[in-house]
Motif scaffolding. Structure first.
Motif, PDB file in Angstrom:
ATOM      1  N   THR A  24      62.521  17.467 -23.550  1.00 59.33           N
ATOM      2  CA  THR A  24      63.372  16.979 -24.625  1.00 59.33           C
ATOM      3  C   THR A  24      64.105  18.113 -25.341  1.00 59.33           C
ATOM      4  O   THR A  24      65.212  17.911 -25.824  1.00 59.33           O
ATOM      5  CB  THR A  24      62.569  16.148 -25.639  1.00 59.33           C
ATOM      6  OG1 THR A  24      61.454  16.909 -26.095  1.00 59.33           O
ATOM      7  CG2 THR A  24      62.083  14.859 -25.016  1.00 59.33           C
TER       8      THR A  24
ATOM      9  N   MET B  81      56.897  15.473 -26.807  1.00 59.98           N
ATOM     10  CA  MET B  81      58.298  15.135 -26.561  1.00 59.98           C
ATOM     11  C   MET B  81      59.068  15.009 -27.872  1.00 59.98           C
ATOM     12  O   MET B  81      60.201  15.479 -27.987  1.00 59.98           O
ATOM     13  CB  MET B  81      58.404  13.851 -25.744  1.00 59.98           C
ATOM     14  CG  MET B  81      57.942  14.026 -24.312  1.00 59.98           C
ATOM     15  SD  MET B  81      58.137  12.554 -23.323  1.00 59.98           S
ATOM     16  CE  MET B  81      59.871  12.628 -22.971  1.00 59.98           C
TER      17      MET B  81
ATOM     18  N   ARG C 206      53.422  12.295 -25.873  1.00 59.00           N
ATOM     19  CA  ARG C 206      54.418  11.639 -26.719  1.00 59.00           C
ATOM     20  C   ARG C 206      54.788  12.519 -27.911  1.00 59.00           C
ATOM     21  O   ARG C 206      55.963  12.703 -28.223  1.00 59.00           O
ATOM     22  CB  ARG C 206      53.887  10.299 -27.191  1.00 59.00           C
ATOM     23  CG  ARG C 206      54.878   9.536 -28.011  1.00 59.00           C
ATOM     24  CD  ARG C 206      54.333   8.196 -28.411  1.00 59.00           C
ATOM     25  NE  ARG C 206      55.304   7.494 -29.203  1.00 59.00           N
ATOM     26  CZ  ARG C 206      55.267   6.229 -29.467  1.00 59.00           C
ATOM     27  NH1 ARG C 206      54.277   5.503 -28.986  1.00 59.00           N
ATOM     28  NH2 ARG C 206      56.177   5.673 -30.195  1.00 59.00           N
TER      29      ARG C 206
ATOM     30  N   TYR D 298      56.526  18.313 -21.229  1.00 53.41           N
ATOM     31  CA  TYR D 298      57.022  17.227 -22.070  1.00 53.41           C
ATOM     32  C   TYR D 298      57.903  17.756 -23.195  1.00 53.41           C
ATOM     33  O   TYR D 298      58.982  17.224 -23.460  1.00 53.41           O
ATOM     34  CB  TYR D 298      55.849  16.422 -22.634  1.00 53.41           C
ATOM     35  CG  TYR D 298      54.981  15.833 -21.557  1.00 53.41           C
ATOM     36  CD1 TYR D 298      55.392  14.733 -20.832  1.00 53.41           C
ATOM     37  CD2 TYR D 298      53.755  16.407 -21.253  1.00 53.41           C
ATOM     38  CE1 TYR D 298      54.603  14.202 -19.828  1.00 53.41           C
ATOM     39  CE2 TYR D 298      52.954  15.886 -20.250  1.00 53.41           C
ATOM     40  CZ  TYR D 298      53.387  14.789 -19.536  1.00 53.41           C
ATOM     41  OH  TYR D 298      52.606  14.273 -18.543  1.00 53.41           O
TER      42      TYR D 298
END
Length: 82
Positions: A57, A27, A24, A53
């Motif tokens: 993005t 990203m 998370r 990841y």
């Protein structure tokens, strides 16, 4: 080029202090930095499992800018020129 190198070199040093240790955060980091090569290199030096990841993005960020910015500029110029 300068931004990519700066992100690539600085990421391993800042990773612990910014909590860059899970998908998370990788990203979010990739989206904020927006340089695919810098994010990819920096995350590879930090934790190779986080590379996909961050690269996802960062690629989206770059692609969105390349696709949307010219369209917005077109409409701004059209509005100014008439």
């Amino acid at each position: 080029m300068f931004k990519a190198v700066l992100v690539m070199v600085g990421t391993p040093f800042a990773a612990k202090s910014i909590g860059l240790d899970n998908p998370r955060s990788a990203m979010i980091f990739g989206g904020f930095m927006g340089t695919v090569s810098g994010v990819t290199g920096g995350l590879a030096a930090t934790d190779p499992k986080l590379v996909p990841y961050g690269a996802l993005t960062a690629t989206f960020h770059t692609g969105l800018g390349c696709l949307v910015a010219p369209s917005i500029l077109y409409f701004i110029v059209r509005a100014l020129v008439g």
